[in-house]
Design a protein around this motif. Structure first.
Motif, PDB file in Angstrom:
ATOM      1  N   GLY A 188      -3.102   8.724   1.244  1.00  0.00           N
ATOM      2  CA  GLY A 188      -3.825   8.149   0.378  1.00  0.00           C
ATOM      3  C   GLY A 188      -4.976   8.708   0.102  1.00  0.00           C
ATOM      4  O   GLY A 188      -5.521   8.863  -1.094  1.00  0.00           O
ATOM      5  N   ASN A 189      -5.784   9.054   1.212  1.00  0.00           N
ATOM      6  CA  ASN A 189      -7.254   9.746   1.032  1.00  0.00           C
ATOM      7  C   ASN A 189      -7.082  10.926   0.472  1.00  0.00           C
ATOM      8  O   ASN A 189      -8.024  11.525  -0.335  1.00  0.00           O
ATOM      9  CB  ASN A 189      -7.947   9.738   2.398  1.00  0.00           C
ATOM     10  N   ALA A 190      -6.022  11.837   0.866  1.00  0.00           N
ATOM     11  CA  ALA A 190      -5.754  13.275   0.339  1.00  0.00           C
ATOM     12  C   ALA A 190      -5.525  13.215  -1.107  1.00  0.00           C
ATOM     13  O   ALA A 190      -5.971  13.796  -2.037  1.00  0.00           O
ATOM     14  CB  ALA A 190      -4.645  13.884   1.071  1.00  0.00           C
ATOM     15  N   THR A 196      -7.443   3.487  -4.054  1.00  0.00           N
ATOM     16  CA  THR A 196      -8.624   3.084  -3.219  1.00  0.00           C
ATOM     17  C   THR A 196      -8.251   1.812  -2.710  1.00  0.00           C
ATOM     18  O   THR A 196      -8.606   1.489  -1.591  1.00  0.00           O
ATOM     19  CB  THR A 196      -9.888   3.072  -4.292  1.00  0.00           C
ATOM     20  N   ASN A 197      -7.590   0.832  -3.496  1.00  0.00           N
ATOM     21  CA  ASN A 197      -7.437  -0.389  -3.107  1.00  0.00           C
ATOM     22  C   ASN A 197      -6.268  -0.226  -1.924  1.00  0.00           C
ATOM     23  O   ASN A 197      -6.393  -0.986  -0.992  1.00  0.00           O
ATOM     24  CB  ASN A 197      -6.921  -1.427  -4.282  1.00  0.00           C
ATOM     25  N   ALA A 198      -5.455   0.547  -2.196  1.00  0.00           N
ATOM     26  CA  ALA A 198      -4.239   0.588  -1.083  1.00  0.00           C
ATOM     27  C   ALA A 198      -4.849   1.276   0.138  1.00  0.00           C
ATOM     28  O   ALA A 198      -4.498   0.521   1.232  1.00  0.00           O
ATOM     29  CB  ALA A 198      -2.933   1.417  -1.631  1.00  0.00           C
ATOM     30  N   ALA A 234       0.748  -1.164   0.102  1.00  0.00           N
ATOM     31  CA  ALA A 234       0.067   0.143   0.074  1.00  0.00           C
ATOM     32  C   ALA A 234       0.964   0.974   0.014  1.00  0.00           C
ATOM     33  O   ALA A 234       0.672   2.229  -0.806  1.00  0.00           O
ATOM     34  CB  ALA A 234      -0.864   0.049   1.369  1.00  0.00           C
ATOM     35  N   VAL A 235       1.777   1.280   0.690  1.00  0.00           N
ATOM     36  CA  VAL A 235       2.979   2.510   0.939  1.00  0.00           C
ATOM     37  C   VAL A 235       3.391   2.760  -0.681  1.00  0.00           C
ATOM     38  O   VAL A 235       3.466   3.768  -0.949  1.00  0.00           O
ATOM     39  CB  VAL A 235       3.877   1.982   1.913  1.00  0.00           C
ATOM     40  N   ILE A 236       3.845   1.543  -1.338  1.00  0.00           N
ATOM     41  CA  ILE A 236       4.587   1.842  -2.349  1.00  0.00           C
ATOM     42  C   ILE A 236       3.397   2.284  -3.630  1.00  0.00           C
ATOM     43  O   ILE A 236       3.817   3.137  -4.207  1.00  0.00           O
ATOM     44  CB  ILE A 236       5.193   0.387  -3.041  1.00  0.00           C
ATOM     45  N   ASP A 237       2.381   1.648  -3.218  1.00  0.00           N
ATOM     46  CA  ASP A 237       1.272   1.927  -4.458  1.00  0.00           C
ATOM     47  C   ASP A 237       0.997   3.440  -4.128  1.00  0.00           C
ATOM     48  O   ASP A 237       0.602   4.138  -5.220  1.00  0.00           O
ATOM     49  CB  ASP A 237       0.159   0.845  -4.411  1.00  0.00           C
ATOM     50  N   ILE A 238       0.610   3.796  -3.178  1.00  0.00           N
ATOM     51  CA  ILE A 238       0.526   5.123  -3.022  1.00  0.00           C
ATOM     52  C   ILE A 238       1.211   6.050  -3.222  1.00  0.00           C
ATOM     53  O   ILE A 238       1.120   7.168  -4.037  1.00  0.00           O
ATOM     54  CB  ILE A 238      -0.155   5.355  -1.338  1.00  0.00           C
TER      55      ILE A 238
END
Length: 477
Positions: A219-221, A188-190, A137-141
């Motif tokens: 991520g939400n931002a 969104t998935n992350a 998730a960190v990498i994808d964001i």
């Protein structure tokens, strides 16, 4: 929420290898045939976070292009860029640094390092399911943060086939609309996959020091930013419906020359003095007695008055005004540790106000508008309680939001340029000295000639087969 962190691990990043985004496979990039030592995912993450953030704030993308296009700054000599005199070769460095880490001014790295880190995380059998999901998730964001920077500057880009050289040695270009759809889905998935109570990266995370709640908020931002730019109301609502940053998201640089703030590197390390605050911005700020102006620029030499440089002058005309106009403030240019703002609270509240006006979410748009301005005032170190509420609002809300956002995004040329193109306000006048063939302020960067030489067939189909400064991008009205 711990948002701003020192870059503690940059020394480790020097281990990252020089690699080409389209020539070598992931099985090759982590091995030195003479001294086989694996580069851990955490080191690649450090390098990727730093170099993508550095590029976001660096001279080439940020103030020599973005800030000039939105007329926050004007050149006082060597004025080719503000007259839109560009060749495809001028963009080789910018493109290469993001896709393959060819930055000679800072430790090597880029999105390629993040993609390599992702492959290592996926293959690591020593991680629990929750920690693996958090690391991915960190990498994808953060990769999505980088991809948005690229597509907002160029338009169609290699995205779905990027960083898969074994399968796609010549990656196809995705349309900007498809890139935005992909980024929103990925982030969104992350965000939804994060377990805030579980570990993420226990080392190498120079942005949030492993705090997964902070990564989820960031991520939400980004969902809000991506949703607003693409007109995706569902993404905007989802972002505002989740946890959000409570202070500015920023990289804070170090005093060490190689990892200091790009403005400092340009002004102090490289002894460059090419930019002044623009007359256009000074005029707009003086009209509203803006308390930020004295934090944006220094008084003109020998005076106590801030004097802007007229935008778009020829080299000779600009140079005659060099010593009578105001330099960028020393807090911005002379501090090696000054932060690079990846997402500010001011930006968040401007998005909130606009989203309410457009009916994406509910709330008090006037309160959000005032809060955005006050956040910006605080960000630049000024003190003027209630200033935001004193700014006229309500006659043409979207233009008023756009105008104030343009002022607030000073020094962040990447976002200021994207938002100015999306919102179409304020009405900036192109350089009167623009080179022949450029009609109006450029809408995008040019694809580099290095890409034409290595991936020419796919490049030929990008952006409808056109590669000019005036090609309108998908998100522009």
């Amino acid at each position: 929420m711990k948002i701003i962190n020192k870059l503690k691990y940059i020394g480790l990043a020097m281990l990252t290898l020089f690699v080409s985004a389209c020539e070598n496979g992931f099985d090759e990039i982590n091995t030195d045939p003479n001294s086989p030592v694996a580069v851990p995912a955490s080191t690649l993450l450090t390098n990727g976070i730093f170099n993508v953030g550095y590029t976001y704030w660096d001279r080439d993308l940020n103030f020599e292009f973005g800030e000039l296009m939105v007329q926050h700054m004007a050149q006082n000599e060597y004025t080719e860029e503000q007259r839109y005199s560009f060749a495809t070769s001028d963009f080789n460095f910018r493109w290469g640094n993001l896709y393959s880490g060819q930055n000679v001014a800072a430790p090597t790295g880029g999105l390629y390092d993040l993609a390599a880190a992702r492959a290592l995380v996926e293959a690591n059998e020593n991680l629990s399911d929750a920690q693996r999901a958090n690391q991915l998730a960190v990498i994808d964001i953060y990769m999505s943060f980088g991809f948005q920077m690229i597509t907002d500057m160029w338009g169609d880009i290699p995205y779905s086939q990027a960083f898969q050289p074994g399968e796609y040695p010549f990656p196809a270009y995705d349309t900007q609309e498809a890139v935005y759809t992909g980024m929103i889905s990925t982030v969104t998935n992350a965000v939804n996959s994060i377990t805030t109570s579980a570990d993420g990266f226990t080392s190498g995370d120079i942005l949030f020091e492993g705090d997964m709640a902070d990564w989820q908020a960031f991520g939400n931002a980004l969902l809000i930013r991506m949703g607003m730019r693409s007109g995706n109301s569902a993404a905007v609502a989802a972002g505002f419906g989740g946890s959000l940053p409570t202070s500015d998201v920023a990289l804070v640089f170090q005093e060490s020359q190689d990892v200091s703030n790009p403005f400092y590197q340009d002004k102090v390390v490289s002894s460059r003095d090419d930019f002044r605050i623009s007359e256009e911005l000074v005029t707009a700020m003086n009209a509203q007695a803006d308390p930020r102006l004295e934090f944006y620029a220094m008084p003109a030499p020998g005076t106590d008055v801030i004097v802007g440089m007229p935008y778009g002058l020829s080299d000779g005309d600009a140079f005659t005004r060099k010593n009578s106009t105001s330099d960028i403030h020393t807090n911005i240019e002379d501090d090696p540790t000054a932060p690079a703002y990846l997402f500010s609270m001011a930006e968040l509240e401007f998005f909130r106000a606009e989203a309410i006006v457009r009916g994406y979410i509910t709330g008090d748009d006037a309160a959000a508008f005032a809060a955005a301005i006050d956040h910006s005032v605080a960000q630049f170190g000024a003190s003027s309680p209630g200033y935001g509420a004193s700014i006229s609002y309500g006659t043409n809300k979207l233009n008023e939001i756009a105008e104030q956002k343009w002022i607030a995004l000073y020094t962040n040329g990447v976002e200021a340029y994207a938002e100015w193109r999306r919102l179409g306000h304020p009405a900036l006048v192109p350089s009167a000295e623009a080179v022949a063939g450029v009609t109006g302020i450029p809408s995008r960067m040019l694809y580099p000639n290095t890409e034409d030489g290595t991936n020419g067939d796919n490049l030929a189909a990008a952006n409808g087969g056109s590669n000019t400064l005036n090609d309108k991008l998908w998100f522009m009205p």
